[in-house]
Design an enzyme around this catalytic site. Structure first.
Site, PDB file in Angstrom:
ATOM      1  NE  ARG A  34      88.722 -47.199  10.240  1.00  0.00           N
ATOM      2  CZ  ARG A  34      88.661 -46.098  10.980  1.00  0.00           C
ATOM      3  NH1 ARG A  34      89.620 -45.208  10.891  1.00  0.00           N
ATOM      4  NH2 ARG A  34      87.656 -45.891  11.779  1.00  0.00           N
ATOM      5  CE  LYS A 217      76.125 -37.074  27.084  1.00  0.00           C
ATOM      6  NZ  LYS A 217      76.609 -36.040  26.161  1.00  0.00           N
ATOM      7  N   GLY A 373      82.002 -48.257  18.150  1.00  0.00           N
ATOM      8  CA  GLY A 373      83.372 -48.393  18.647  1.00  0.00           C
ATOM      9  C   GLY A 373      83.523 -49.073  19.985  1.00  0.00           C
ATOM     10  N   GLY A 396      79.457 -44.443  13.043  1.00  0.00           N
ATOM     11  CA  GLY A 396      78.312 -43.595  12.703  1.00  0.00           C
ATOM     12  C   GLY A 396      77.449 -44.179  11.596  1.00  0.00           C
TER      13      GLY A 396
END
Ligand code: AMP
Length: 415
Positions: A34, A217, A373, A396
């Site tokens: 990062r 999911k 990720g 996200g």
């Protein structure tokens, strides 16, 4: 305004970055990706003769001072990466004097923004059910504006280069932009690249377009699947969600992961794909295991005929071929989520087959975007990171952007 057009000489720039780097128990950085990600923006501003005020969050201190989340721990690393001394402001809301004293080429790093609850703007210590919550929320929003105004007062211009938090409407990611006019606020290079990458997938599409959605999911991916349904030619749905589809179609799935309340949704996705002419590729066979461990006994079986006591943990050989065929020849590729429990080496073959097919298609000219990720971890695990077009840094934020949602961090600057 764009970062390339802005004249930074003699100006102070306040830059929101994502320096939320992982630290070990000795406070040492274990992965500096990062920090490296923000360097092009930070170095550009310094090289152009600007002064830098860098701000970030770290961890989740929930509005309090928590020593283990202090950005002081990364001052030396940031200094080494920038090749310049870095001053530190112990209190991000009381840095006016230090900011005012900054000269061209100098750098000031502010302490963790999330030591202040105003950064996230959520009232603390009061339950959502409490009748006083709405009042507390209003009061917090007002003090969030004040906090953002204070941060804005340190600088002449605002640069947002924190894609990882672009889906949050926080003081430093969005509210602060209200205190700069359009000529004095801009996206950083990392943000520009991320926004461009999303645009390549959602608007500027070269066909055929293959999207691969995996992971555990269907419920967490449904927004993206629905948004992509109007855009893709091939849609591979793999990983744990395979078994919700198999069960919805009347299959036997043994102990496989399954969302029983999403069976109707699975049938609806199949119907939507048919109606829209999308080639939906589901895993027809799987690697089934008798235990959720790398050393479990395994067998290959149809995804809809898994024996009792066994669970599907990876895509089988027939499915891997079908996945590769849907990726071969694609000109735009999006991958989010693994095709199996890739963390266990014995259940990584499906994800590896996808990574290899994407690398090959990219070699042949496709644009490939890998995000979220776990799929990033996959391409890293298989050593294919430099054979794809772009790896997103935002989990996200990327997913929300692909769902078609407007990111507050981007909208605050671009309108
Ligand atoms: P997500 O966070 O939804 O993208 O899911 C990623 C996780 O899904 C990874 O940790 C995988 O191990 C897991 N996963 C993939 N396939 C399966 C499967 N067949 N059964 C259980 N977990 C799976």
């Amino acid at each position: 305004m764009t970062i390339n057009d802005y004249k930074f000489a003699g100006k102070k720039a306040i830059v929101r970055v994502d320096f939320n780097v992982p630290l070990n128990e000795n406070g040492q950085i274990t992965d500096d990706t990062r920090i490296r990600g923000a360097l092009p923006t930070l170095k550009h501003i310094l090289e152009e003769g600007g002064a830098l005020i860098i701000m970030s969050h770290m961890g989740k201190p929930k509005g309090k001072v928590v020593a283990k989340y202090s950005l002081k721990q990364i001052v030396d690393a940031v200094s080494a990466a920038l090749g310049a001394p870095v001053q530190f402001a112990e209190d991000c809301a009381k840095a006016a004097e230090q900011a005012a004293a900054l000269k061209a080429g100098e750098v000031l790093l502010l302490e963790n923004l999330r030591y202040y609850p105003e950064e996230e703007g959520k009232p603390v210590g009061i339950d959502k059910e409490d009748p006083a919550y709405e009042e507390a929320k209003k009061a917090m929003k007002a003090s969030q504006k004040e906090f953002a105004k204070t941060l804005a007062s340190y600088a002449d211009c605002y640069v947002n280069d924190a894609f990882g938090t672009a889906h949050r409407k926080h003081a430093s990611t969005a509210v602060i932009a209200d205190y700069f006019d359009a000529d004095n606020k801009m996206l950083g290079y990392l943000m520009e690249k991320e926004v461009q990458a999303v645009d390549n997938i959602l608007s500027n599409i070269k066909r055929p377009f293959t999207a691969i959605m995996g992971g555990s999911k269907v419920s967490t991916k449904i927004g993206i699947i629905e948004n992509l349904m109007d855009k893709v030619d091939n849609l591979i749905l793999c990983g744990g969600m395979t078994y919700t589809f198999a069960k919805a179609n009347g299959g036997e799935i043994g102990n496989s992961i399954c969302e029983n309340d999403k069976l109707e949704l699975a049938l609806d996705i199949i119907a939507q794909a048919k109606a829209k002419g999308v080639n939906l590729v589901l895993a027809t066979d799987c690697v089934a295991a008798d235990d959720f461990s790398n050393d479990a006994n395994t067998q290959i079986c149809p995804s809809n005929a898994i024996p009792e006591g066994w669970e599907g943990v990876d895509a089988g050989p027939e499915s891997r071929k079908a996945f590769a065929a849907a990726i071969e020849g694609a000109k735009t590729i999006l991958w989010n989520g693994p095709a199996g429990v890739f963390e266990f080496d014995n259940f990584a073959a499906g994800s590896k087959a996808i990574a290899e097919a994407i690398a090959k298609a990219t070699d042949e000219g496709a644009y490939s975007l890998i995000g979220g990720g776990d799929s990033v971890a996959c391409v890293n695990k298989f050593g294919m990171a430099d054979r794809v077009s772009y790896i997103s840094t935002g989990g996200g934020a990327l997913l929300e952007a692909i769902e078609g949602k407007v990111l507050p961090g981007v909208a605050a600057i671009k309108g």
